[in-house]
Design an enzyme around this catalytic site. Sequence first.
Site, PDB file in Angstrom:
ATOM      1  N   TYR A  45      -3.473  15.521  31.611  1.00 40.26           N
ATOM      2  CA  TYR A  45      -4.489  16.558  31.823  1.00 40.26           C
ATOM      3  C   TYR A  45      -5.342  16.253  33.046  1.00 40.26           C
ATOM      4  CZ  TYR A  45      -7.853  13.171  30.113  1.00 40.26           C
ATOM      5  OH  TYR A  45      -8.626  12.044  29.979  1.00 40.26           O
ATOM      6  N   PHE A  55     -13.736  15.941  36.680  1.00 36.86           N
ATOM      7  CA  PHE A  55     -14.532  14.940  35.963  1.00 36.86           C
ATOM      8  C   PHE A  55     -13.655  13.928  35.239  1.00 36.86           C
ATOM      9  CE2 PHE A  55     -14.309  18.590  33.079  1.00 36.86           C
ATOM     10  CZ  PHE A  55     -13.787  18.011  31.934  1.00 36.86           C
ATOM     11  N   ASP A  56     -12.367  14.237  35.038  1.00 36.63           N
ATOM     12  CA  ASP A  56     -11.469  13.289  34.382  1.00 36.63           C
ATOM     13  C   ASP A  56     -10.032  13.742  34.607  1.00 36.63           C
ATOM     14  OD1 ASP A  56     -10.604  11.124  32.864  1.00 36.63           O
ATOM     15  OD2 ASP A  56     -11.059  12.053  30.942  1.00 36.63           O
ATOM     16  N   ILE A  75     -12.218  17.547  21.610  1.00 42.34           N
ATOM     17  CA  ILE A  75     -13.014  18.766  21.512  1.00 42.34           C
ATOM     18  C   ILE A  75     -12.193  19.896  20.868  1.00 42.34           C
ATOM     19  CG2 ILE A  75     -14.571  18.179  23.419  1.00 42.34           C
ATOM     20  CD1 ILE A  75     -12.923  20.023  25.242  1.00 42.34           C
ATOM     21  N   TYR A 101     -18.509  20.450  24.799  1.00 44.13           N
ATOM     22  CA  TYR A 101     -19.562  19.485  24.487  1.00 44.13           C
ATOM     23  C   TYR A 101     -20.919  20.123  24.219  1.00 44.13           C
ATOM     24  CZ  TYR A 101     -16.041  16.128  25.774  1.00 44.13           C
ATOM     25  OH  TYR A 101     -14.888  15.391  25.814  1.00 44.13           O
ATOM     26  N   PHE A 117      -9.312  22.832  31.844  1.00 48.06           N
ATOM     27  CA  PHE A 117      -8.351  21.747  31.758  1.00 48.06           C
ATOM     28  C   PHE A 117      -6.966  22.279  32.074  1.00 48.06           C
ATOM     29  CE2 PHE A 117     -11.660  20.341  28.841  1.00 48.06           C
ATOM     30  CZ  PHE A 117     -11.785  18.996  29.142  1.00 48.06           C
TER      31      PHE A 117
END
Length: 125
Positions: A45, A55-56, A75, A101, A117
């Site tokens: 991902y 962010f990731d 999540i 979140y 994502f």
Amino acid sequence: MGGSSSKPAAPSGTREIIPGVVKEIVTPGDGVTRPRSGQAVRVHYTGTLENGSVFDSSVKRGEPFDFRVDSGMVIKCWDKGVLDMTLGEKAKLTCSPETAYGDNGIGPIPPKSTLNFEVELIKLF
């Protein structure tokens, strides 16, 4: 004015899985092999904020991520979005703050953030 909706039509291959989770198929999977609730899956991902900043990313780390789908380990957007994918599928998940979140945020993710994502379902086990 007829019965037309003010909501724009979703692109082909895009649909709302549950309120707040929109899935757009980027690359179709096998169309048959779906994860079951509680089953372990492996994904790659990349997560981005609405402004496009990453962010990731398991892809950048070169390390796929394993979790049990629909079991609260991730999540809600992921639980429901990945449960709707088939093996080999790559999809874009758009996650409302309520399915991500929420009011809290986490790490580099600000509170009340809509997240995007790109997720590839690479293995079920």
